[in-house]
Design an enzyme around this catalytic site. Structure first.
Site, PDB file in Angstrom:
ATOM      1  N   ILE A 159     -14.640  21.395 -20.886  1.00  0.00           N
ATOM      2  CA  ILE A 159     -14.187  20.345 -21.794  1.00  0.00           C
ATOM      3  C   ILE A 159     -14.199  20.953 -23.186  1.00  0.00           C
ATOM      4  O   ILE A 159     -15.256  21.223 -23.745  1.00  0.00           O
ATOM      5  CB  ILE A 159     -15.054  19.089 -21.670  1.00  0.00           C
ATOM      6  CG1 ILE A 159     -14.958  18.540 -20.232  1.00  0.00           C
ATOM      7  CG2 ILE A 159     -14.610  18.026 -22.680  1.00  0.00           C
ATOM      8  CD1 ILE A 159     -15.801  17.310 -19.957  1.00  0.00           C
ATOM      9  N   LYS A 214     -21.064  17.278 -18.166  1.00  0.00           N
ATOM     10  CA  LYS A 214     -20.625  18.207 -19.203  1.00  0.00           C
ATOM     11  C   LYS A 214     -21.887  18.760 -19.854  1.00  0.00           C
ATOM     12  O   LYS A 214     -22.613  18.047 -20.542  1.00  0.00           O
ATOM     13  CB  LYS A 214     -19.753  17.495 -20.233  1.00  0.00           C
ATOM     14  CG  LYS A 214     -19.362  18.374 -21.420  1.00  0.00           C
ATOM     15  CD  LYS A 214     -18.570  17.588 -22.456  1.00  0.00           C
ATOM     16  CE  LYS A 214     -18.279  18.438 -23.685  1.00  0.00           C
ATOM     17  NZ  LYS A 214     -17.545  17.688 -24.733  1.00  0.00           N
ATOM     18  N   ARG A 267     -26.187  17.312 -31.040  1.00  0.00           N
ATOM     19  CA  ARG A 267     -25.614  16.151 -31.722  1.00  0.00           C
ATOM     20  C   ARG A 267     -26.458  14.887 -31.537  1.00  0.00           C
ATOM     21  O   ARG A 267     -26.493  14.041 -32.418  1.00  0.00           O
ATOM     22  CB  ARG A 267     -24.207  15.862 -31.174  1.00  0.00           C
ATOM     23  CG  ARG A 267     -23.150  16.790 -31.698  1.00  0.00           C
ATOM     24  CD  ARG A 267     -21.915  15.974 -32.051  1.00  0.00           C
ATOM     25  NE  ARG A 267     -20.863  16.821 -32.571  1.00  0.00           N
ATOM     26  CZ  ARG A 267     -20.205  16.591 -33.694  1.00  0.00           C
ATOM     27  NH1 ARG A 267     -20.506  15.547 -34.440  1.00  0.00           N
ATOM     28  NH2 ARG A 267     -19.249  17.396 -34.092  1.00  0.00           N
ATOM     29  N   THR A 299     -16.235  13.110 -28.689  1.00  0.00           N
ATOM     30  CA  THR A 299     -16.754  13.476 -30.012  1.00  0.00           C
ATOM     31  C   THR A 299     -15.641  14.008 -30.910  1.00  0.00           C
ATOM     32  O   THR A 299     -15.501  13.606 -32.064  1.00  0.00           O
ATOM     33  CB  THR A 299     -17.848  14.542 -29.872  1.00  0.00           C
ATOM     34  OG1 THR A 299     -18.898  14.044 -29.043  1.00  0.00           O
ATOM     35  CG2 THR A 299     -18.420  14.925 -31.222  1.00  0.00           C
ATOM     36  N   TYR A 326     -22.874  13.583 -20.091  1.00  0.00           N
ATOM     37  CA  TYR A 326     -22.554  14.470 -21.213  1.00  0.00           C
ATOM     38  C   TYR A 326     -23.827  14.765 -21.984  1.00  0.00           C
ATOM     39  O   TYR A 326     -24.400  13.885 -22.619  1.00  0.00           O
ATOM     40  CB  TYR A 326     -21.501  13.784 -22.095  1.00  0.00           C
ATOM     41  CG  TYR A 326     -21.075  14.524 -23.343  1.00  0.00           C
ATOM     42  CD1 TYR A 326     -21.355  15.867 -23.568  1.00  0.00           C
ATOM     43  CD2 TYR A 326     -20.348  13.848 -24.313  1.00  0.00           C
ATOM     44  CE1 TYR A 326     -20.941  16.512 -24.717  1.00  0.00           C
ATOM     45  CE2 TYR A 326     -19.917  14.484 -25.469  1.00  0.00           C
ATOM     46  CZ  TYR A 326     -20.220  15.814 -25.663  1.00  0.00           C
ATOM     47  OH  TYR A 326     -19.801  16.445 -26.805  1.00  0.00           O
ATOM     48  N   TYR A 342     -29.527   9.184 -31.072  1.00  0.00           N
ATOM     49  CA  TYR A 342     -30.376   8.609 -32.115  1.00  0.00           C
ATOM     50  C   TYR A 342     -31.627   7.933 -31.552  1.00  0.00           C
ATOM     51  O   TYR A 342     -32.716   8.083 -32.090  1.00  0.00           O
ATOM     52  CB  TYR A 342     -29.606   7.612 -33.003  1.00  0.00           C
ATOM     53  CG  TYR A 342     -30.422   7.116 -34.183  1.00  0.00           C
ATOM     54  CD1 TYR A 342     -30.592   7.912 -35.305  1.00  0.00           C
ATOM     55  CD2 TYR A 342     -31.047   5.875 -34.145  1.00  0.00           C
ATOM     56  CE1 TYR A 342     -31.360   7.473 -36.372  1.00  0.00           C
ATOM     57  CE2 TYR A 342     -31.817   5.431 -35.202  1.00  0.00           C
ATOM     58  CZ  TYR A 342     -31.974   6.230 -36.316  1.00  0.00           C
ATOM     59  OH  TYR A 342     -32.744   5.794 -37.359  1.00  0.00           O
TER      60      TYR A 342
END
Length: 268
Positions: free
Chosen positions: A203, A161, A138, A44, A133, A107
């Protein structure tokens, strides 16, 4: 197993938004010199959402080449299309990535069974270590602890993550997966506490700006030195928060420009 401070490295760009390859090389060397334990290319923070597929693969290839085996390289290869994620993951494997970082399908908002099928398909298609992840802030897609646990027995899926910043949730994930996979923080302010709970590293966005301190923080936490780790984290807290005063990676690129590490280029 990759442990310690894993930088989610920015992709340096010129003022016109084109990739600055010379600065990219310099950043890899900077992180190796400063003690960063591993590098994520095109996550990202690396603006994966705005790089073309060719650029995406070129950045991964360049970081692997410059690192030259001196640090593990994790390639960001997630996508909201399963077929696209498979293609990117296969290419990263071909280029020599040590592992791939796969964000939940953003999305689309798949149900939990859809998340499981997505990751099962990628793992079946590409034999490379894969890191889940979860960053619902987000993606609008939250991979629940039970879903992570359901994927933990797949050989190719080696870690997750967890970027929610919720330590009770992190504790539950660590308890559910046991020694079947590593758990990394994806939230700098709470990373040291997650590692103290049994996590294996962080991370990190902050590691772009303060790599030596983030490496030290992770080592203290991994060694169980809770008081020292929390004291160092307190020194870093204003930086952690400032790097998210606007959407990542706007603040971290601004800071790195001010440090002379890169120009001010960022993609629209």
């Amino acid at each position: 197993m990759i442990t310690g401070s894993i930088v989610a490295m920015v992709t340096p760009m010129h003022a016109d938004g084109s990739v600055d390859w010379e600065r990219l090389d310099q950043l890899v060397e900077f992180h190796i010199k400063e003690g960063t334990d591993a590098i994520v290319a095109v996550g990202t923070t690396g603006e994966s959402a705005t790089l073309s597929t060719a650029e995406h693969c070129d950045v991964i290839e360049r970081v692997i080449k410059v690192a030259g085996g001196r640090r593990p390289i994790i390639a960001g290869t997630g996508a909201n299309s399963t077929s696209e994620a498979i293609e990117l993951t296969q290419e990263a494997k071909n280029l020599g990535a040590d592992a791939c970082l796969l964000v939940t399908p953003y999305y689309n908002k798949p149900p939990q069974r859809g998340i499981i099928k997505h990751h099962e398909a990628i793992a079946a298609a590409v034999d490379v270590p894969q890191i889940l992840y979860n960053v619902p802030g987000r993606t609008a897609c939250d991979m629940l602890p039970e879903t992570i646990a359901a994927l933990a027995d797949i050989e190719q899926i080696v870690a997750v993550k967890e970027a929610t910043g919720d330590l009770e949730r992190a504790r539950k994930v660590i308890e559910l997966v046991g020694d079947r996979m590593a758990v990394y923080s994806g939230d700098d302010p709470t990373a040291s506490d997650l590692i103290l709970l049994g996590g294996k590293g962080n991370i990190s966005v902050t590691a772009n700006v303060a790599p030596k301190m983030m490496h030290e923080l992770c080592m203290l936490a991994l060694d169980g030195k809770a008081d020292e780790a929390r004291a160092l984290n307190e020194k870093l807290m204003n930086l952690h928060k400032s790097l998210f005063c606007e959407a990542n990676p706007i603040p971290v690129k601004w800071a790195m420009q001010r440090m002379g590490l890169m120009e001010g280029g960022i993609r629209l």
